[in-house]
Design a protein around this motif. Structure first.
Motif, short mmCIF file in Angstrom:
data_model
loop_
_atom_site.label_atom_id
_atom_site.label_comp_id
_atom_site.label_asym_id
_atom_site.label_seq_id
_atom_site.Cartn_x
_atom_site.Cartn_y
_atom_site.Cartn_z
N VAL A 1 41.82 32.23 28.15
CA VAL A 1 43.10 32.23 27.44
C VAL A 1 43.55 33.66 27.16
CG1 VAL A 1 44.20 31.63 25.24
CG2 VAL A 1 42.83 29.94 26.45
N LEU A 2 42.63 34.50 26.72
CA LEU A 2 42.99 35.89 26.44
C LEU A 2 43.35 36.66 27.71
CD1 LEU A 2 40.45 36.71 23.60
CD2 LEU A 2 42.93 36.78 23.42
N VAL A 3 42.67 36.37 28.81
CA VAL A 3 43.00 37.03 30.08
C VAL A 3 44.42 36.66 30.50
CG1 VAL A 3 42.51 37.03 32.57
CG2 VAL A 3 40.65 37.38 30.94
N VAL A 4 44.75 35.38 30.42
CA VAL A 4 46.09 34.94 30.80
C VAL A 4 47.14 35.61 29.91
CG1 VAL A 4 47.63 32.93 30.84
CG2 VAL A 4 45.37 32.78 31.86
N ALA A 5 46.84 35.71 28.63
CA ALA A 5 47.78 36.36 27.70
C ALA A 5 47.97 37.84 28.04
CB ALA A 5 47.30 36.22 26.26
N GLU A 6 46.96 38.45 28.58
CA GLU A 6 47.02 39.89 28.86
C GLU A 6 47.69 40.20 30.19
OE1 GLU A 6 46.83 43.66 27.76
OE2 GLU A 6 46.24 42.00 26.51
N LEU A 7 47.75 39.23 31.11
CA LEU A 7 48.33 39.48 32.43
C LEU A 7 49.78 39.93 32.31
CD1 LEU A 7 46.96 36.51 34.56
CD2 LEU A 7 46.24 38.91 34.61
N GLY A 8 50.11 41.00 32.97
CA GLY A 8 51.48 41.51 32.97
C GLY A 8 51.90 42.10 31.65
N ASP A 9 50.96 42.33 30.76
CA ASP A 9 51.25 42.83 29.43
C ASP A 9 51.66 44.29 29.49
OD1 ASP A 9 51.41 42.69 26.71
OD2 ASP A 9 49.26 42.64 26.35
N ASP B 1 32.87 33.90 18.33
CA ASP B 1 33.21 33.63 19.73
C ASP B 1 34.48 34.37 20.14
OD1 ASP B 1 31.03 31.94 19.84
OD2 ASP B 1 32.21 30.12 19.55
N VAL B 2 35.44 34.42 19.23
CA VAL B 2 36.70 35.11 19.52
C VAL B 2 36.47 36.61 19.62
CG1 VAL B 2 39.11 35.44 18.84
CG2 VAL B 2 37.99 33.24 18.41
N VAL B 3 35.62 37.16 18.77
CA VAL B 3 35.30 38.60 18.84
C VAL B 3 34.67 38.94 20.19
CG1 VAL B 3 33.76 40.39 17.92
CG2 VAL B 3 35.14 39.02 16.36
N VAL B 4 33.73 38.12 20.64
CA VAL B 4 33.10 38.35 21.95
C VAL B 4 34.16 38.31 23.05
CG1 VAL B 4 31.50 37.40 23.68
CG2 VAL B 4 30.80 37.59 21.28
N ALA B 5 35.04 37.31 22.98
CA ALA B 5 36.11 37.19 23.98
C ALA B 5 37.03 38.40 23.95
CB ALA B 5 36.91 35.90 23.76
N VAL B 6 37.38 38.88 22.75
CA VAL B 6 38.24 40.07 22.63
C VAL B 6 37.56 41.27 23.27
CG1 VAL B 6 39.12 41.76 20.95
CG2 VAL B 6 39.58 39.32 20.63
N LEU B 7 36.28 41.45 23.01
CA LEU B 7 35.56 42.59 23.59
C LEU B 7 35.51 42.51 25.11
CD1 LEU B 7 32.60 42.83 21.04
CD2 LEU B 7 34.56 44.38 21.24
N VAL B 8 35.17 41.34 25.63
CA VAL B 8 35.08 41.17 27.09
C VAL B 8 36.43 41.42 27.74
CG1 VAL B 8 34.72 39.44 28.91
CG2 VAL B 8 33.08 39.63 27.04
N VAL B 9 37.47 40.81 27.19
CA VAL B 9 38.79 40.93 27.79
C VAL B 9 39.33 42.36 27.65
CG1 VAL B 9 41.19 40.15 27.63
CG2 VAL B 9 39.32 38.49 27.58
N SER B 10 39.05 43.01 26.53
CA SER B 10 39.52 44.39 26.35
C SER B 10 38.94 45.31 27.42
CB SER B 10 39.15 44.91 24.96
OG SER B 10 39.86 44.21 23.97
N ALA C 1 37.55 44.36 30.35
CA ALA C 1 37.94 43.93 31.70
C ALA C 1 39.40 44.22 31.99
CB ALA C 1 37.65 42.44 31.86
N ALA C 2 40.27 43.86 31.05
CA ALA C 2 41.72 44.03 31.30
C ALA C 2 42.10 45.49 31.44
CB ALA C 2 42.52 43.38 30.18
N THR C 3 41.53 46.34 30.60
CA THR C 3 41.90 47.75 30.69
C THR C 3 41.33 48.39 31.95
OG1 THR C 3 40.04 48.34 29.23
CG2 THR C 3 42.22 48.10 28.21
N SER C 4 40.16 47.94 32.40
CA SER C 4 39.63 48.50 33.65
C SER C 4 40.48 48.06 34.83
CB SER C 4 38.16 48.13 33.84
OG SER C 4 38.01 46.75 34.00
N LEU C 5 40.86 46.80 34.82
CA LEU C 5 41.71 46.30 35.90
C LEU C 5 43.08 46.97 35.87
CD1 LEU C 5 40.91 42.48 35.89
CD2 LEU C 5 40.24 44.19 37.59
N SER C 6 43.63 47.13 34.67
CA SER C 6 44.97 47.71 34.59
C SER C 6 44.97 49.17 34.96
CB SER C 6 45.58 47.48 33.21
OG SER C 6 44.82 48.11 32.21
N ALA C 7 43.89 49.87 34.66
CA ALA C 7 43.82 51.27 35.07
C ALA C 7 43.86 51.37 36.59
CB ALA C 7 42.54 51.92 34.53
#
Length: 186
Positions: free
Chosen positions: A107-115, A35-44, A46-52
């Motif tokens: 949880v991972l999205v929140v951790a990534e915000l402003g990273d 479950d954590v691996v799936v979350a890491v993949l999704v957030v990676s 999503a977060a990088t596309s948003l941050s770009a």
């Protein structure tokens, strides 16, 4: 191809020991690793596309003090959550409920915000274009997150759930307080 490799390397290095990697490590120590691996993949992805697309905007609108207060508050909340929430044996089932998966992603999205990787990806996007920066950053962030998951799974084998809860809570408390100190110094 060079821009993708450079982006992947820089983001991987930026993620080492970073809050999202620590969150992935903590979650993997207490939850089903799949479950954590799936979350890491999704957030990676999503977060990088948003941050770009938006990383530069966030960096230009929030002061470093505001970012430190936000990060400190998030970490203190995660510290409290880590201490209070006990591991659920149902999380060891191969197919976790959707609500559990969404919680891990959240949880991972929140951790990534402003990273710092959000800002690094935005800068790389400005230099090399959004697509190569996004692909490289997603690769780098995913690899670093999976490394955190692997370490978390190992910790679960060596430590009791009670000890893991205390250790992860203390880790997030320390990081949260360090951000608050940065914010106070302003």
């Amino acid at each position: 191809m060079e821009a993708i490799a450079l982006s992947a390397g820089l983001v991987f290095i930026a993620e080492l020991g970073d809050k999202s990697q620590l969150v992935a490590l903590s979650l993997a120590a207490r939850r089903a690793w799949r479950d954590v691996v799936v979350a890491v993949l999704v957030v990676s992805v999503a977060a990088t596309s948003l941050s770009a697309a938006a990383g530069g905007l966030i960096g230009s609108t929030l002061s470093s003090t505001a970012r430190a207060w936000l990060a400190g508050t998030v970490f203190l909340a995660v510290a409290a959550w880590s201490f209070v929430v006990r591991a659920d044996p149902a999380d060891e089932v191969d197919v976790a409920p959707l609500r559990s998966q969404l919680a891990l992603v959240g949880v991972l999205v929140v951790a990534e915000l402003g990273d710092k990787t959000m800002f690094a990806t935005a800068g790389l996007g400005a230099e090399f274009g959004a697509l190569p920066a996004w692909v490289g950053a997603a690769i780098g962030m995913t690899v670093a997150g999976l490394l955190g998951v692997a370490i978390g799974v190992r910790l679960r084998r060596w430590l009791t759930p009670h000890t893991l809860r205390i250790v992860t809570s203390a880790m997030f408390l320390f990081v949260g307080l360090s951000f608050v100190v940065v914010a106070v110094r302003g």
